[in-house]
Design an enzyme around this catalytic site. Structure first.
Site, mmCIF file in Angstrom:
data_model
loop_
_atom_site.group_PDB
_atom_site.id
_atom_site.type_symbol
_atom_site.label_atom_id
_atom_site.label_comp_id
_atom_site.label_asym_id
_atom_site.label_seq_id
_atom_site.Cartn_x
_atom_site.Cartn_y
_atom_site.Cartn_z
ATOM 1 C CB SER A 137 -0.896 0.011 1.245
ATOM 2 O OG SER A 137 -1.529 1.264 1.411
ATOM 3 C CE1 TYR B 122 -3.937 -2.747 5.082
ATOM 4 C CE2 TYR B 122 -3.280 -0.458 4.754
ATOM 5 C CZ TYR B 122 -3.669 -1.685 4.243
ATOM 6 O OH TYR B 122 -3.793 -1.847 2.880
#
Length: 253
Positions: free
Chosen positions: A145, A158
């Site tokens: 990401s 995360y």
């Protein structure tokens, strides 16, 4: 024009029942690969995807397993290799996230996030690489990401997991090069997936997309094309790379 040929290859895609994982599985199959479809709990969607891939003339095998559970991952690889004969491609796509302020996060929520998003990548990559090293090579792709480097509020577990897997991928690329195993990373930005609707309203998604330099959210299929390229022989001299598929999201923000 690049048109990857994956005929004869077997790919294992984690978190493949929906979103980016589903798009990756379909794109790999569309370029000739047989696919092992892994997911944790979306069994109906995984089997529906398998049926679609089989109609494309490719083999498809469903394996429900929690990638954060090492014994389950070991069983998944053992069964997949037995059923499919070999694994040439691994796509680490499965992820989990708890969106909550740092001051309110419980250790259990952090542990669960890291179990899937970090340990899951470790478990699957290690077992795949052990198999690939014996068979003479392979390709590992990791869906990370842009938040591996761009902080996003209320997602520290995360964000941290994505930063960690990026650095692990670079380390593995260096270590595994002598075994002809390539390891690369794809960093999606804001992608239009079912998971986004768990955390955001349609209004927020629409307004947020308009602020991205290319004017919209990305599509899972656009991420899938980058993954397919990286695991194909068209990228035979690429390892340790990071390809950002974000429509310029990280540039503006």
């Amino acid at each position: 024009m690049i048109n990857p040929d994956l005929t004869g290859k077997v790919a294992l895609v984690t978190g493949a029942a929906r979103g980016i994982g589903r798009a990756v599985a379909l794109d790999l199959a569309g370029h000739g690969a047989d696919v092992v479809i892994n997911d944790w709990r979306n069994g109906d969607e995984a089997h529906e995807l398998a049926a679609v891939i089989q109609k494309m003339g490719r083999r498809a095998h469903v394996c429900l397993a929690d990638v954060g559970n090492r014994p389950q991952v070991e069983q998944m690889f053992e069964k997949s290799i037995h059923d499919m004969g070999h694994i040439d491609i691994l796509v680490n796509n499965a992820a989990y996230s708890v969106r909550k302020p740092f001051l309110e996060l419980s250790p259990e929520e952090v542990e669960r996030t890291w179990s899937v998003s970090l340990w899951g990548v470790f478990h699957c990559s290690q077992l795949a690489a052990r198999h690939m090293s014996v068979q003479g090579g392979g390709a590992i792709a990791i869906v990370s990401s842009v938040h591996s480097f761009r902080p996003y509020p209320n997602a520290s577990a995360y964000n941290g997991a994505k930063a960690a897997i990026n650095h692990m991928a670079a380390s593995w690329a260096l270590e595994l090069a002598p075994q002809r195993i390539r390891v690369n990373v794809v960093e999606p930005g804001w992608i239009d997936t079912p998971g986004e609707r768990v955390h955001n309203s349609e209004e927020l998604i629409a307004s947020g997309g308009s602020r991205i330099p290319l004017g919209r959210l990305g599509l899972p299929e656009e991420v899938a094309k980058a993954v397919t390229f990286l695991v194909s022989d068209d990228a035979s001299y690429i390892t340790g790379a990071v390809i950002r598929v974000d429509g310029g999201f990280s540039l503006k923000y």
